[in-house]
Design an enzyme around this catalytic site. Structure first.
Site, PDB file in Angstrom:
ATOM      1  N   ASP A  61     -37.007  45.340  39.120  1.00 21.91           N
ATOM      2  CA  ASP A  61     -38.363  45.468  38.589  1.00 21.91           C
ATOM      3  C   ASP A  61     -39.025  44.108  38.742  1.00 21.91           C
ATOM      4  O   ASP A  61     -38.635  43.141  38.082  1.00 21.91           O
ATOM      5  CB  ASP A  61     -38.314  45.884  37.113  1.00 21.91           C
ATOM      6  CG  ASP A  61     -39.691  46.148  36.526  1.00 21.91           C
ATOM      7  OD1 ASP A  61     -40.696  45.691  37.111  1.00 21.91           O
ATOM      8  OD2 ASP A  61     -39.768  46.802  35.464  1.00 21.91           O
ATOM      9  N   TYR A 147     -56.573  48.124  38.156  1.00 22.29           N
ATOM     10  CA  TYR A 147     -56.009  47.933  39.493  1.00 22.29           C
ATOM     11  C   TYR A 147     -56.897  47.007  40.320  1.00 22.29           C
ATOM     12  O   TYR A 147     -56.420  46.059  40.949  1.00 22.29           O
ATOM     13  CB  TYR A 147     -55.857  49.286  40.174  1.00 22.29           C
ATOM     14  CG  TYR A 147     -55.423  49.221  41.615  1.00 22.29           C
ATOM     15  CD1 TYR A 147     -54.092  48.966  41.942  1.00 22.29           C
ATOM     16  CD2 TYR A 147     -56.331  49.442  42.650  1.00 22.29           C
ATOM     17  CE1 TYR A 147     -53.684  48.909  43.271  1.00 22.29           C
ATOM     18  CE2 TYR A 147     -55.931  49.397  43.972  1.00 22.29           C
ATOM     19  CZ  TYR A 147     -54.608  49.132  44.277  1.00 22.29           C
ATOM     20  OH  TYR A 147     -54.212  49.078  45.593  1.00 22.29           O
TER      21      TYR A 147
END
Length: 255
Positions: A61, A147
């Site tokens: 991750d 985003y």
């Protein structure tokens, strides 16, 4: 006429490198002869292949600083880092849990920062970092504000690190428009929706993952040895300005 770039002997780390755009990038570097480590949170059913070889896999991750440091400690050398892991769902800012928006920021901005920081000591002179940006970071991104903000930040990170790490490591952004992957239906709908969206692009189609991979190989190669701090647009010409279709001037029916 074709041009083949030889990156044999170089080690390339591609985050999110097992599917979609990331898989296309991994395949392109394999075809160029590089050794590829494809990084993702979940191991895929199959790994990218190219040039008769297969990428290796690291489960990671990229938002986890300690895990990234441990990953880096297990490597001897990294010539190229492609920060591709990212994305986010359509989610207006006032909808959904706040934590979801924060996770989008972390994945698209914090993750690349962590990876670049951890792998920089392993990069020799001539190393290359390629950040996969988005047109959402250079124009309004309604419905995906977190985003878009993260990608704008990533573009800024590129410019700063290009100066901070020069002349030893080059850092560039590849700013993508719409790319057709196996997940295109989640963003654009069925085949009719994909085709309708494609008609809004001057090139009359969506981009392909292999085209993104080819651009990354170029940016990592010696052909781009003087290219750093750049933002290379790869969007098929962008978007046709809406006013051109709304205006009544210069149209046959208005004469």
């Amino acid at each position: 006429m074709s041009l083949t770039l030889d990156l044999a002997g170089r080690t390339v780390v591609v985050t999110g490198g097992v599917r979609g755009v990331g898989a296309g990038i991994s395949r392109a570097f394999l075809e160029a002869g590089a050794d590829v480590i494809a990084v993702a949170r979940h191991e895929p059913d199959a790994l990218p292949e190219g040039g008769g070889r297969t990428a290796s896999f690291a489960q990671l991750d990229v938002r986890d600083g300690d895990a990234v440091e441990a990953f880096a400690a297990g490597l001897d050398r990294v010539d190229v880092l492609v920060n591709n892991a990212g994305g986010g769902p359509f989610l207006p800012l006032t909808e959904g849990p706040l934590r979801t928006h924060l996770k989008i920021l972390e994945l698209n901005l914090t993750g690349p920062l962590i990876m670049a920081r951890a792998l920089r000591p392993l990069m020799p002179d001539g190393g290359s970092v390629i950040n996969i940006g988005s047109v959402s970071g250079v124009r309004p991104s309604p419905g995906t504000a977190a985003y878009g903000a993260a990608k704008a930040g990533l573009h800024s990170l590129t410019r700063s690190l290009a100066v901070e790490w020069a002349p030893h490591v080059r850092v560039n952004t590849l700013i993508l428009g719409m790319i057709r992957t196996e997940l295109a239906h989640l963003h654009y709908g069925d085949e009719a929706g994909v085709e309708a969206v494609a008609r809004t692009v001057p090139m009359d189609r969506l981009g392909r993952p292999d085209e993104v991979g080819a651009a990354c190989v170029y940016l990592a190669s010696d052909l781009a040895s003087y290219v750093t701090g750049s933002e290379m647009l790869m969007h098929g010409g962008g978007e046709r300005p809406a006013f051109l279709d709304a205006a009544t001037a210069n149209k046959e029916e208005s004469r």
